[in-house]
Design an enzyme around this catalytic site. Structure first.
Site, mmCIF file in Angstrom:
data_model
loop_
_atom_site.group_PDB
_atom_site.id
_atom_site.type_symbol
_atom_site.label_atom_id
_atom_site.label_comp_id
_atom_site.label_asym_id
_atom_site.label_seq_id
_atom_site.Cartn_x
_atom_site.Cartn_y
_atom_site.Cartn_z
ATOM 1 N N HIS A 18 0.850 -1.190 0.000
ATOM 2 C CA HIS A 18 0.000 0.000 0.000
ATOM 3 C C HIS A 18 0.887 1.240 0.000
ATOM 4 O O HIS A 18 2.114 1.147 0.020
ATOM 5 C CB HIS A 18 -1.019 -0.023 1.131
ATOM 6 C CG HIS A 18 -0.440 -0.085 2.507
ATOM 7 N ND1 HIS A 18 0.356 0.903 3.024
ATOM 8 C CD2 HIS A 18 -0.545 -1.026 3.477
ATOM 9 C CE1 HIS A 18 0.716 0.586 4.243
ATOM 10 N NE2 HIS A 18 0.190 -0.598 4.544
ATOM 11 N N HIS A 21 3.780 1.639 2.418
ATOM 12 C CA HIS A 21 4.991 0.884 2.086
ATOM 13 C C HIS A 21 5.811 1.632 1.032
ATOM 14 O O HIS A 21 7.042 1.678 1.101
ATOM 15 C CB HIS A 21 4.637 -0.504 1.539
ATOM 16 C CG HIS A 21 3.887 -1.371 2.513
ATOM 17 N ND1 HIS A 21 2.784 -2.094 2.172
ATOM 18 C CD2 HIS A 21 4.098 -1.625 3.826
ATOM 19 C CE1 HIS A 21 2.341 -2.769 3.222
ATOM 20 N NE2 HIS A 21 3.132 -2.491 4.247
ATOM 21 N N CYS A 126 -3.486 -9.795 19.798
ATOM 22 C CA CYS A 126 -4.033 -9.158 18.589
ATOM 23 C C CYS A 126 -3.196 -9.609 17.400
ATOM 24 O O CYS A 126 -1.994 -9.312 17.336
ATOM 25 C CB CYS A 126 -4.005 -7.638 18.705
ATOM 26 S SG CYS A 126 -4.415 -6.844 17.133
ATOM 27 N N CYS A 129 -1.569 -6.681 15.275
ATOM 28 C CA CYS A 129 -0.289 -6.153 15.784
ATOM 29 C C CYS A 129 0.741 -7.258 15.939
ATOM 30 O O CYS A 129 1.913 -6.978 16.126
ATOM 31 C CB CYS A 129 -0.441 -5.528 17.154
ATOM 32 S SG CYS A 129 -1.580 -4.174 17.261
ATOM 33 N N CYS A 143 -8.693 -3.542 19.913
ATOM 34 C CA CYS A 143 -7.370 -2.974 19.629
ATOM 35 C C CYS A 143 -7.608 -1.703 18.823
ATOM 36 O O CYS A 143 -8.254 -1.749 17.781
ATOM 37 C CB CYS A 143 -6.533 -3.961 18.822
ATOM 38 S SG CYS A 143 -5.130 -3.168 18.023
ATOM 39 N N HIS A 146 -6.507 -1.855 15.113
ATOM 40 C CA HIS A 146 -7.107 -2.820 14.176
ATOM 41 C C HIS A 146 -8.614 -2.996 14.329
ATOM 42 O O HIS A 146 -9.218 -3.732 13.559
ATOM 43 C CB HIS A 146 -6.373 -4.171 14.263
ATOM 44 C CG HIS A 146 -4.947 -4.048 13.840
ATOM 45 N ND1 HIS A 146 -3.917 -3.842 14.737
ATOM 46 C CD2 HIS A 146 -4.391 -4.012 12.616
ATOM 47 C CE1 HIS A 146 -2.794 -3.712 14.069
ATOM 48 N NE2 HIS A 146 -3.038 -3.803 12.788
ATOM 49 N N LYS A 297 -7.730 8.560 7.331
ATOM 50 C CA LYS A 297 -7.042 7.277 7.333
ATOM 51 C C LYS A 297 -7.572 6.455 6.152
ATOM 52 O O LYS A 297 -8.776 6.477 5.886
ATOM 53 C CB LYS A 297 -7.365 6.562 8.657
ATOM 54 C CG LYS A 297 -6.449 5.419 8.926
ATOM 55 C CD LYS A 297 -6.689 4.806 10.298
ATOM 56 C CE LYS A 297 -5.920 3.491 10.332
ATOM 57 N NZ LYS A 297 -5.943 2.805 11.553
ATOM 58 N N LYS A 300 -11.053 0.823 3.265
ATOM 59 C CA LYS A 300 -11.817 0.325 2.124
ATOM 60 C C LYS A 300 -13.225 0.920 2.127
ATOM 61 O O LYS A 300 -13.757 1.283 1.094
ATOM 62 C CB LYS A 300 -11.883 -1.203 2.172
ATOM 63 C CG LYS A 300 -10.539 -1.816 1.820
ATOM 64 C CD LYS A 300 -10.675 -3.245 1.323
ATOM 65 C CE LYS A 300 -9.293 -3.822 1.046
ATOM 66 N NZ LYS A 300 -8.898 -4.860 1.980
HETATM 67 N N1 MSP Z 1 6.300 -6.585 9.452
HETATM 68 C C1 MSP Z 1 6.270 -5.482 10.344
HETATM 69 C C2 MSP Z 1 7.640 -4.841 10.466
HETATM 70 C C3 MSP Z 1 8.742 -5.762 10.890
HETATM 71 S S1 MSP Z 1 10.264 -4.931 10.926
HETATM 72 C C4 MSP Z 1 11.294 -6.006 11.615
HETATM 73 C C5 MSP Z 1 5.274 -4.441 9.834
HETATM 74 N N2 MSP Z 1 4.892 -4.571 8.555
HETATM 75 S S2 MSP Z 1 3.814 -3.635 7.834
HETATM 76 O O1 MSP Z 1 3.680 -4.152 6.497
HETATM 77 O O2 MSP Z 1 2.627 -3.528 8.610
HETATM 78 O O3 MSP Z 1 4.428 -2.200 7.802
HETATM 79 C C6 MSP Z 1 5.674 -1.950 7.153
HETATM 80 C C7 MSP Z 1 6.079 -0.489 7.345
HETATM 81 O O4 MSP Z 1 5.101 0.365 6.716
HETATM 82 C C8 MSP Z 1 6.116 -0.095 8.816
HETATM 83 O O5 MSP Z 1 7.231 0.725 9.076
HETATM 84 C C9 MSP Z 1 4.837 0.675 8.998
HETATM 85 O O6 MSP Z 1 4.914 1.633 10.007
HETATM 86 C C10 MSP Z 1 4.705 1.345 7.645
HETATM 87 N N3 MSP Z 1 3.327 1.758 7.381
HETATM 88 C C11 MSP Z 1 2.204 1.019 7.451
HETATM 89 N N4 MSP Z 1 1.117 1.811 7.177
HETATM 90 C C12 MSP Z 1 1.516 3.072 6.927
HETATM 91 C C13 MSP Z 1 0.901 4.275 6.534
HETATM 92 N N5 MSP Z 1 -0.398 4.399 6.340
HETATM 93 N N6 MSP Z 1 1.710 5.349 6.322
HETATM 94 C C14 MSP Z 1 3.065 5.261 6.439
HETATM 95 N N7 MSP Z 1 3.668 4.145 6.796
HETATM 96 C C15 MSP Z 1 2.920 3.060 7.133
HETATM 97 O O7 MSP Z 1 4.919 -3.550 10.589
#
Ligand code: MSP
Length: 483
Positions: A18, A21, A126, A129, A143, A146, A297, A300
């Site tokens: 997304h 990422h 959860c 998380c 939570c 979530h 935020k 969907k």
């Molecule tokens: N798998 C764990 C991280 C493990 S690190 C050893 C995780 N994955 S995640 O896919 O949920 O998130 C990956 C990264 O994207 C995290 O740093 C998270 O904070 C970031 N983001 C997730 N949603 C986000 C937004 N809406 N905006 C910006 N960054 C976001 O957490």
């Protein structure tokens, strides 16, 4: 040679990428590229977090094996990196053999240090998380991140003695040996340390979760997914293997780049694991905020979820990279709005930057047949100041400030054109024309360098306008977009 090892969070492999990422990947890429321009030996690590309940449950629902699911999603992430021109030096997957070997070696190290013990545990878990929740963490029994009720679990687990490291971690943060940026997040974490870090359940019995790395000497348990995932930062360097060269070359990391939701896992658990294993701590943890869509935020049901692949296919790599780095301040949340995107694209990329270059190149061709005259010194001071502000931005995790430093220089150059009117100087046959045009060309060349880590492909095209003292008119830099 100075080294620079930067990592970002590894993404859960239970879905497609997304915009959050993409944002983090681009931030990491810009930091890596910036450090490369300084001549450092840079390594940028990304990867996938592929074990745990989240991936297992998603696979079950999709009627796939967890391995099939994570294999499929890893490809979507690789494609996202390609589309955003994110050049990582390594892509670690936690289901890979090299990771499993390293994670198990690190576990043994923690166990040998006497930091693992067994305890019966009852709590609320959860899956979103991937962590246990205390009652005080819940809002109306849910939570808050979530919007789901955590599930009661009663298990005999292996625990990590994180509480023993509370004071040592506090000391590292307070002394600045471990830098946490921005300051607001550092304070948030110091607040958590004041309350005290608790020991963490570090394993799950296979009877309740199968999809994980087996714990050495406790084959009926798999590692807690955060223990598994956090170790990626060293397993990707070959920790636990016979080849120690990458560990020697790149550890400790210079920067762990993460989002605000996973601060306590990195600043707390991971620092505790490193201390327990007697490994040096990273120099800095950079924590970015959230990206929201049209002020809300992404969800969907609101229909405002931004698909990073669709977006890049519609608008192109550099316009989006520029927007993400320019508009989402690293210290707080930032928003994607179509209206703002149009303003930024038209106002800054097309006008302030693109038109400046086009006018300066066209005038150089017109008045000097493309040959570049020497600058008169009018911009020397401002160029120096812009670089200083730009470096400060990049080294204090404030890329927005770095971009603003470049923009300021471009705006001043545009104003200089209006004040000095090269066309009037040419008409008068004034001998000031050479110096004025030389300075404008000097600014344009500096801008090409300043933009390199931000919008690398455009910066390359930008710089291609200047060759061995000559300018060439290329295609317009930032074409029309359909919004
Ligand atoms: N798998 C764990 C991280 C493990 S690190 C050893 C995780 N994955 S995640 O896919 O949920 O998130 C990956 C990264 O994207 C995290 O740093 C998270 O904070 C970031 N983001 C997730 N949603 C986000 C937004 N809406 N905006 C910006 N960054 C976001 O957490």
């Amino acid at each position: 040679m100075t080294r620079f090892y930067i990592t970002r969070a590894i993404d859960y492999a239970n879905g497609k990428p997304h915009m959050g990422h993409a944002l983090e990947s681009v931030q990491g890429d810009a930091l890596a590229r910036y450090n490369k321009t300084l001549g450092k030996d840079v390594r940028y690590l990304t990867g996938m977090d592929e074990h745990g309940s989240k991936n297992q449950e998603t696979a079950e629902k999709a009627g796939m094996s967890p391995q099939e699911l994570v294999d499929q999603n890893a490809e979507f992430f690789k494609e996202m990196y390609r589309l955003y021109n994110v050049e990582a030096d390594d892509f670690i997957r936690t289901t890979s053999e090299r990771h499993k070997v390293g994670a198990r070696a690190l576990w043994r190290r923690l166990e040998d240090a006497g930091m693992i013990y067994e305890k019966e545990y009852e709590g609320l878990y959860c899956t979103g998380c991937e962590s246990f929740k205390a009652d005080k963490d819940l809002v109306d029994g849910l939570c808050p991140d979530h919007q789901r009720a955590p599930q009661p679990l009663k298990e005999s687990n292996l625990f990590f003695k994180l509480s023993s490291f509370n004071d040592a971690i506090k000391e590292k943060v307070k002394s600045g040996e471990l830098q946490i940026l921005p300051e607001s997040r550092r304070n948030e974490f110091l607040g958590l340390l004041e309350k005290g870090l608790h020991d963490v359940s570090f394993s799950r019995p296979k009877s309740s979760l199968e999809w994980g790395i087996e714990v050495p000497e406790h084959e009926d348990h798999v590692m807690y997914v955060w223990c598994d995932a956090l170790s990626n930062y060293v397993t990707a360097l070959g920790y636990g293997s016979d080849d120690t060269s990458l560990m020697e070359r790149y550890w400790p990391a210079d920067v762990h780049l993460i989002g605000k939701d996973i601060l306590r896992f990195h600043c707390g658990i991971w620092m505790g694991m490193l201390l327990a294993a007697d490994l040096p701590l990273p120099k800095a943890i950079y924590i970015h905020g959230w990206i929201t869509s049209e002020g809300q935020k992404m969800s969907k049901s609101l229909g405002n979820v931004l698909d990073p692949v669709d977006m890049v296919q519609r608008f192109g790599t550099d316009p989006l990279r520029y927007y993400l780095l320019r508009e989402v301040p690293t210290g707080s949340d930032g928003d994607f709005s179509m209206e703002r995107f149009q303003v930024i694209y038209g106002g800054e990329l097309q006008n302030t930057l693109g038109n400046l270059l086009r006018r300066v190149v066209a005038m150089t061709i017109k008045y000097f047949e493309g040959k570049m005259p020497a600058p008169n010194g009018d911009f020397d001071e401002l160029i120096e100041q812009s670089w200083a502000a730009y470096h400060k931005g990049f080294t204090s995790f404030d890329m927005k400030a770095s971009i603003e430093a470049a923009l300021y220089l471009a705006r001043e150059a545009n104003a200089y054109i209006e004040e000095n009117k090269p066309w009037a100087l040419a008409k008068e046959g004034s001998d000031r024309l050479e110096g004025v045009m030389g300075s404008l060309l000097q600014v344009c060349q500096e801008l090409g360098k300043l933009l390199e880590p931000i919008i690398p492909a455009s910066a390359e095209r930008w710089q291609a306008h200047f060759k061995e003292g000559q300018v060439e008119m290329g295609e317009p830099m930032f074409g029309e977009l359909e919004f």
